[in-house]
Scaffold this active site. Structure first.
Site, mmCIF file in Angstrom:
data_model
loop_
_atom_site.group_PDB
_atom_site.id
_atom_site.type_symbol
_atom_site.label_atom_id
_atom_site.label_comp_id
_atom_site.label_asym_id
_atom_site.label_seq_id
_atom_site.Cartn_x
_atom_site.Cartn_y
_atom_site.Cartn_z
ATOM 1 C CG ASN A 199 -0.898 -3.221 -7.046
ATOM 2 O OD1 ASN A 199 -1.776 -3.093 -7.911
ATOM 3 N ND2 ASN A 199 -0.967 -4.128 -6.093
ATOM 4 N NE ARG B 69 -1.578 -7.444 -8.851
ATOM 5 C CZ ARG B 69 -2.784 -7.356 -8.303
ATOM 6 N NH1 ARG B 69 -3.165 -6.241 -7.725
ATOM 7 N NH2 ARG B 69 -3.600 -8.364 -8.332
ATOM 8 C CG HIS C 148 -3.715 -14.705 -6.445
ATOM 9 N ND1 HIS C 148 -4.699 -15.431 -5.837
ATOM 10 C CD2 HIS C 148 -3.861 -13.440 -5.995
ATOM 11 C CE1 HIS C 148 -5.417 -14.640 -5.059
ATOM 12 N NE2 HIS C 148 -4.934 -13.416 -5.142
ATOM 13 C CG LEU D 182 -4.910 -20.178 1.284
ATOM 14 C CD1 LEU D 182 -5.013 -21.120 2.467
ATOM 15 C CD2 LEU D 182 -5.919 -20.559 0.205
ATOM 16 N N GLY D 183 -5.725 -15.352 0.832
ATOM 17 C CA GLY D 183 -5.776 -14.008 1.411
ATOM 18 C C GLY D 183 -7.200 -13.494 1.301
ATOM 19 N NE ARG E 178 -12.516 -11.355 -4.709
ATOM 20 C CZ ARG E 178 -11.230 -11.355 -5.024
ATOM 21 N NH1 ARG E 178 -10.771 -12.219 -5.903
ATOM 22 N NH2 ARG E 178 -10.400 -10.512 -4.461
ATOM 23 C CG ASP F 102 -9.721 -9.540 8.790
ATOM 24 O OD1 ASP F 102 -9.266 -10.480 9.467
ATOM 25 O OD2 ASP F 102 -9.034 -8.595 8.353
ATOM 26 N NE ARG G 151 -6.381 -10.139 10.770
ATOM 27 C CZ ARG G 151 -5.615 -9.176 10.285
ATOM 28 N NH1 ARG G 151 -4.458 -8.917 10.825
ATOM 29 N NH2 ARG G 151 -6.001 -8.467 9.248
ATOM 30 C CB ILE H 7 -5.649 -16.900 5.077
ATOM 31 C CG1 ILE H 7 -6.674 -15.761 5.187
ATOM 32 C CG2 ILE H 7 -6.159 -18.156 5.765
ATOM 33 C CD1 ILE H 7 -8.017 -16.035 4.521
ATOM 34 C CD GLU I 127 2.944 -14.989 3.723
ATOM 35 O OE1 GLU I 127 3.592 -14.235 4.467
ATOM 36 O OE2 GLU I 127 2.686 -14.700 2.542
ATOM 37 C CG ASN I 128 -0.297 -14.134 9.158
ATOM 38 O OD1 ASN I 128 0.745 -13.985 9.776
ATOM 39 N ND2 ASN I 128 -0.636 -13.379 8.132
ATOM 40 C CD GLU J 156 1.124 -10.857 -5.352
ATOM 41 O OE1 GLU J 156 0.422 -10.726 -6.342
ATOM 42 O OE2 GLU J 156 0.679 -10.842 -4.192
HETATM 43 P P1 AMP Z 1 -3.944 -10.695 2.098
HETATM 44 O O1 AMP Z 1 -5.058 -10.416 1.145
HETATM 45 O O2 AMP Z 1 -2.914 -11.649 1.569
HETATM 46 O O3 AMP Z 1 -3.329 -9.458 2.702
HETATM 47 O O4 AMP Z 1 -4.620 -11.459 3.349
HETATM 48 C C1 AMP Z 1 -5.627 -10.889 4.101
HETATM 49 C C2 AMP Z 1 -6.282 -11.973 4.941
HETATM 50 O O5 AMP Z 1 -5.300 -12.546 5.819
HETATM 51 C C3 AMP Z 1 -7.410 -11.467 5.828
HETATM 52 O O6 AMP Z 1 -8.526 -12.347 5.761
HETATM 53 C C4 AMP Z 1 -6.816 -11.536 7.217
HETATM 54 O O7 AMP Z 1 -7.769 -11.772 8.196
HETATM 55 C C5 AMP Z 1 -5.879 -12.719 7.092
HETATM 56 N N1 AMP Z 1 -4.897 -12.697 8.185
HETATM 57 C C6 AMP Z 1 -3.940 -11.764 8.386
HETATM 58 N N2 AMP Z 1 -3.284 -12.029 9.550
HETATM 59 C C7 AMP Z 1 -3.867 -13.143 10.077
HETATM 60 C C8 AMP Z 1 -3.645 -13.909 11.256
HETATM 61 N N3 AMP Z 1 -2.699 -13.587 12.124
HETATM 62 N N4 AMP Z 1 -4.416 -15.000 11.471
HETATM 63 C C9 AMP Z 1 -5.382 -15.335 10.597
HETATM 64 N N5 AMP Z 1 -5.645 -14.644 9.453
HETATM 65 C C10 AMP Z 1 -4.891 -13.568 9.207
#
Ligand code: AMP
Length: 402
Positions: A7, A90, A180, A209-210, A241, A283, A285, A332, A334-335, A387
């Protein structure tokens, strides 16, 4: 068979080496800060690690380092590159030229490079990495390209066209491409498997969602609509964004602040979203923690995110004339049980009801979990994305079909 997945970005070359017998990661890492100063980090599946500063004037030196770290020293996992059956890359933008993964030829590299106008940050570095890879790997090792946009090429024109003069589409290829796609394809197939159904028999709303987020309507295994558009800026509010904004607001702000088109693009892509609204950070979190501590703007942008996702789910249920499942994936998705809860509450009208206890307990990345209540008409799942694995699977399929 071993497949190397790459990637490449403008200043980084992330990689994973997978053993396709068991689909396990043998080694992964990143050759970072290409063209700046250079740093390599690598980790093997059995826990060995290597970190060092290096010099990477171009992607070629970064690729040479990648080869060195997997064939020699602390993180050696293979004797030589001859053990690698193929390399899968990718690629962000395949436009309407590529509707599936394909084997790389010089002509294909040129086509990917020519699409740089549509994805300036991504496609040119991809082409650089493809050319660098060709120089470094054995001549008989095939390369495959897997496009983020390909999965969305099944969208009907009524979904991908904008209400701009038709010329704009014909002359400049301005339309929705969606992104995506590799993730949406992977997770929707995984979900069909775990639900014991054929993808053709399911209507799924897939929420990736990330840092970047997109929602896709997957009807019968095919993308029929998606929230990202001409670029990955469109759709829901993201880390930095803006997501969708009334286009008149864009021209108005550009005039007010005296911003050029490129500066306005930076404003929308890098200074907006969770960061811009909350003022706390990009972020999720950090934003969630600030919201929990009473920060009003952090709470506002968290509410905006859930509300916007909710509206996409509703509109995609309408577009597909039904919905069997909603899935959440990405950092986001998953977590964050908070975001999933915020999206799914008050959706009984759509047949969505989650089990709050299971949802709250499901906040560790990498766990496939059903979070809907037994009496929910629509199943709701957390499906970990992968991915790299899908890129490796596509690569393997293409090189074994030769
Ligand atoms: P990604 O781009 O898929 O790696 O996702 C990144 C996003 O996932 C960031 O906004 C992180 O804050 C969020 N994230 C990662 N771990 C957690 C968590 N335990 N709780 C809430 N958001 C999370």
């Amino acid at each position: 068979m071993k497949i190397l997945v790459v990637n490449a970005g403008s200043s980084s070359l992330k990689f994973q080496l997978l053993d396709m017998e068991n689909e396990q990661v043998i080694a992964k890492g990143n050759c970072d800060r290409i063209g700046i100063d250079g740093h390599v980090s690598a980790k093997t599946g059995d826990g060995r690690e290597y970190n060092a500063d290096c010099s990477f004037p171009t992607h070629t030196e970064a690729f040479e380092k990648l080869v060195e770290v997997i064939t020699t020293g602390e993180t050696k996992v293979i004797d030589s590159m001859a053990e690698i059956s193929a390399v899968g890359h990718r690629i962000v933008q395949g436009a309407d030229i590529f509707d599936k993964s394909c084997l790389v030829t010089d002509e294909i590299i040129d086509q990917i490079d020519a699409l740089a106008e549509l994805a300036p940050v991504h496609n040119h570095p991809h082409a650089l990495a493809l050319r660098a890879c060709k120089k470094v790997i054995p001549a008989d090792c095939p390369q495959v390209v897997v496009f983020d946009t390909a999965f969305h090429q099944t969208m009907p024109s009524k979904a991908f066209m904008f209400g701009l003069p038709y010329d704009c589409y014909e002359k400049y290829h301005v339309r929705k491409y969606g992104f995506h796609g590799t993730s949406h394809r992977f997770v929707s197939m995984e979900l069909a498997k775990v639900m014991g159904k054929k993808p053709e028999d399911l209507k799924i709303v897939s929420c990736h969602l990330g840092n970047g987020s997109s929602i896709t309507a997957v009807d019968g295994g095919k993308s029929v609509d998606t929230s990202m558009g001409f670029t990955p800026l469109d759709g829901v509010v993201m880390g930095t964004r803006s997501g969708s904004v009334d286009p008149s607001a864009v021209t108005y702000v550009a005039k007010k602040l005296g911003l050029s088109p490129d500066e306005m693009s930076d404003y929308l892509n890098k200074k907006s979203g969770l960061l811009g609204v909350s003022g706390v950070g990009s972020d999720n979190r950090e934003v969630q923690a600030a919201a929990d501590a009473g920060n009003e703007r952090a709470k506002l942008v968290s509410d905006m995110l859930c509300y916007e996702i909710k509206k996409y789910i509703g509109s995609y249920a309408a577009a597909m004339n039904g919905m069997d499942a909603v899935l959440f994936t990405g950092g986001i998705g998953e977590n964050s049980w908070e975001v999933r809860k915020g999206v799914c509450e008050n959706m009984e009208f759509f047949g969505i009801k989650i089990d709050n206890e299971i949802n709250e307990a499901s906040s560790t990345r990498g766990k496939l979990t059903k979070i809907s209540a037994p009496d929910s008409k629509v199943e709701v799942w957390v499906v970990p994305t992968n991915e790299e694995l899908l890129i490796a699977r596509d690569t393997l399929a293409l090189v074994t079909a030769k």
